[in-house]
Design an enzyme around this catalytic site. Structure first.
Site, PDB file in Angstrom:
ATOM      1  N   ILE A  34      -7.079   2.061  -5.743  1.00 40.73           N
ATOM      2  CA  ILE A  34      -8.644   2.443  -6.236  1.00 40.73           C
ATOM      3  C   ILE A  34      -8.737   3.851  -6.070  1.00 40.73           C
ATOM      4  O   ILE A  34      -9.840   4.395  -6.602  1.00 40.73           O
ATOM      5  CB  ILE A  34      -9.548   1.872  -4.986  1.00 40.73           C
ATOM      6  CG1 ILE A  34     -11.051   1.571  -5.360  1.00 40.73           C
ATOM      7  CG2 ILE A  34      -9.462   2.377  -3.581  1.00 40.73           C
ATOM      8  CD1 ILE A  34     -11.844   0.828  -4.456  1.00 40.73           C
ATOM      9  N   GLU A 101      -2.007   2.269   6.053  1.00 39.75           N
ATOM     10  CA  GLU A 101      -3.705   1.999   6.303  1.00 39.75           C
ATOM     11  C   GLU A 101      -3.973   0.567   6.069  1.00 39.75           C
ATOM     12  O   GLU A 101      -4.813  -0.228   7.038  1.00 39.75           O
ATOM     13  CB  GLU A 101      -4.280   2.591   5.343  1.00 39.75           C
ATOM     14  CG  GLU A 101      -4.444   4.221   5.409  1.00 39.75           C
ATOM     15  CD  GLU A 101      -5.227   5.000   4.462  1.00 39.75           C
ATOM     16  OE1 GLU A 101      -5.833   4.446   3.387  1.00 39.75           O
ATOM     17  OE2 GLU A 101      -5.491   6.396   4.692  1.00 39.75           O
ATOM     18  N   VAL A 102      -3.379  -0.087   5.222  1.00 39.63           N
ATOM     19  CA  VAL A 102      -3.553  -1.394   4.882  1.00 39.63           C
ATOM     20  C   VAL A 102      -2.249  -2.283   5.440  1.00 39.63           C
ATOM     21  O   VAL A 102      -1.159  -2.180   5.220  1.00 39.63           O
ATOM     22  CB  VAL A 102      -3.905  -1.909   3.327  1.00 39.63           C
ATOM     23  CG1 VAL A 102      -4.342  -3.360   3.369  1.00 39.63           C
ATOM     24  CG2 VAL A 102      -5.164  -1.101   3.035  1.00 39.63           C
ATOM     25  N   HIS A 106       2.616  -3.715   0.960  1.00 37.25           N
ATOM     26  CA  HIS A 106       2.428  -3.320  -0.604  1.00 37.25           C
ATOM     27  C   HIS A 106       3.377  -2.082  -0.932  1.00 37.25           C
ATOM     28  O   HIS A 106       3.447  -1.330  -0.048  1.00 37.25           O
ATOM     29  CB  HIS A 106       0.893  -2.656  -0.523  1.00 37.25           C
ATOM     30  CG  HIS A 106       0.595  -1.771   0.295  1.00 37.25           C
ATOM     31  ND1 HIS A 106       0.125  -2.016   1.508  1.00 37.25           N
ATOM     32  CD2 HIS A 106       0.385  -0.305   0.382  1.00 37.25           C
ATOM     33  CE1 HIS A 106      -0.271  -0.953   2.051  1.00 37.25           C
ATOM     34  NE2 HIS A 106      -0.045   0.228   1.462  1.00 37.25           N
ATOM     35  N   HIS A 108       3.762   1.078  -3.313  1.00 39.83           N
ATOM     36  CA  HIS A 108       3.009   1.865  -4.399  1.00 39.83           C
ATOM     37  C   HIS A 108       3.738   2.150  -5.608  1.00 39.83           C
ATOM     38  O   HIS A 108       5.061   2.642  -5.524  1.00 39.83           O
ATOM     39  CB  HIS A 108       2.667   3.183  -3.830  1.00 39.83           C
ATOM     40  CG  HIS A 108       1.712   3.220  -2.725  1.00 39.83           C
ATOM     41  ND1 HIS A 108       0.306   3.391  -2.612  1.00 39.83           N
ATOM     42  CD2 HIS A 108       1.982   2.894  -1.179  1.00 39.83           C
ATOM     43  CE1 HIS A 108      -0.142   3.343  -1.320  1.00 39.83           C
ATOM     44  NE2 HIS A 108       0.824   3.169  -0.656  1.00 39.83           N
TER      45      HIS A 108
HETATM   46  P1  5GP Z   1      -1.265   2.666   2.494  1.00 35.78           P
HETATM   47  O1  5GP Z   1      -1.644   4.108   3.110  1.00 35.78           O
HETATM   48  O2  5GP Z   1      -1.668   1.449   3.430  1.00 35.78           O
HETATM   49  O3  5GP Z   1       0.277   2.626   2.153  1.00 35.78           O
HETATM   50  O4  5GP Z   1      -2.076   2.512   1.285  1.00 35.78           O
HETATM   51  C1  5GP Z   1      -3.247   1.943   0.973  1.00 35.78           C
HETATM   52  C2  5GP Z   1      -3.703   2.140  -0.429  1.00 35.78           C
HETATM   53  O5  5GP Z   1      -4.612   1.132  -0.661  1.00 35.78           O
HETATM   54  C3  5GP Z   1      -4.208   3.582  -0.728  1.00 35.78           C
HETATM   55  O6  5GP Z   1      -3.598   4.096  -1.805  1.00 35.78           O
HETATM   56  C4  5GP Z   1      -5.609   3.063  -1.053  1.00 35.78           C
HETATM   57  O7  5GP Z   1      -6.288   3.951  -1.781  1.00 35.78           O
HETATM   58  C5  5GP Z   1      -5.625   1.620  -1.501  1.00 35.78           C
HETATM   59  N1  5GP Z   1      -6.784   0.976  -1.178  1.00 35.78           N
HETATM   60  C6  5GP Z   1      -7.516   0.545  -0.313  1.00 35.78           C
HETATM   61  N2  5GP Z   1      -8.694  -0.079  -0.260  1.00 35.78           N
HETATM   62  C7  5GP Z   1      -8.497  -0.469  -1.619  1.00 35.78           C
HETATM   63  C8  5GP Z   1      -9.217  -1.471  -2.498  1.00 35.78           C
HETATM   64  O8  5GP Z   1     -10.155  -2.110  -1.992  1.00 35.78           O
HETATM   65  N3  5GP Z   1      -8.885  -1.672  -3.751  1.00 35.78           N
HETATM   66  C9  5GP Z   1      -7.635  -1.234  -4.354  1.00 35.78           C
HETATM   67  N4  5GP Z   1      -7.349  -1.463  -5.401  1.00 35.78           N
HETATM   68  N5  5GP Z   1      -7.008  -0.135  -3.532  1.00 35.78           N
HETATM   69  C10 5GP Z   1      -7.388   0.063  -2.149  1.00 35.78           C
END
Ligand code: 5GP
Length: 120
Positions: A34, A101-102, A106, A108
């Site tokens: 997003i 964060e999530v 996942h 990237h």
């Molecule tokens: P992390 O920091 O956990 O590795 O990455 C989480 C990623 O999820 C971030 O790059 C963020 O932009 C993406 N993200 C968070 N919420 C959403 C969402 O609702 N939809 C999509 N498509 N990506 C999201």
């Protein structure tokens, strides 16, 4: 830490939140981030409930692990950023120090332009 069924990617998998889908099969879903950090920035997630790569490798079946890894190549082919095209980068944050964060595993996948240094 237990898997949180209300994390944002679990909601995307349940269809409660929409996403811009790139690829899907019985094991994985890939969609555009997003908040893209590069020209191409997509996420690849397993459909099973795994917090991060360690959790996945400890609990997932061999089939799930194989399908997840093979999906990377499928996704970059669709995006036309495979090694036959321009190339790409795969990254996964795991735990506190990484800034994950999530809390649903996942990857990237970045590409579409020169990516610069690996670690910012
Ligand atoms: P992390 O920091 O956990 O590795 O990455 C989480 C990623 O999820 C971030 O790059 C963020 O932009 C993406 N993200 C968070 N919420 C959403 C969402 O609702 N939809 C999509 N498509 N990506 C999201």
């Amino acid at each position: 830490m237990n898997y949180d069924k209300n994390n944002i990617f679990a909601k995307i998998l349940r269809g409660e939140i929409s996403c811009k889908k790139v690829y899907e099969n019985d094991y994985v879903l890939s969609f555009h981030d997003i908040n893209p950090l590069k020209k191409t920035h997509v996420l690849l997630i397993p459909k099973g409930e795994y917090i991060d790569l360690d959790d996945f490798h400890n609990k997932a079946s061999e089939r799930e692990i194989i399908e997840f890894n093979k999906a990377i190549t499928q996704v970059v082919k669709i995006l036309k950023i495979s090694n036959q095209e321009d190339g790409y980068r795969v990254l996964s944050n795991i735990g506190k120090n990484s800034g994950q964060e999530v809390s649903h595993l996942h990857l990237h996948i970045f590409g579409g332009e020169k990516l610069g240094r690996i670690v910012l």
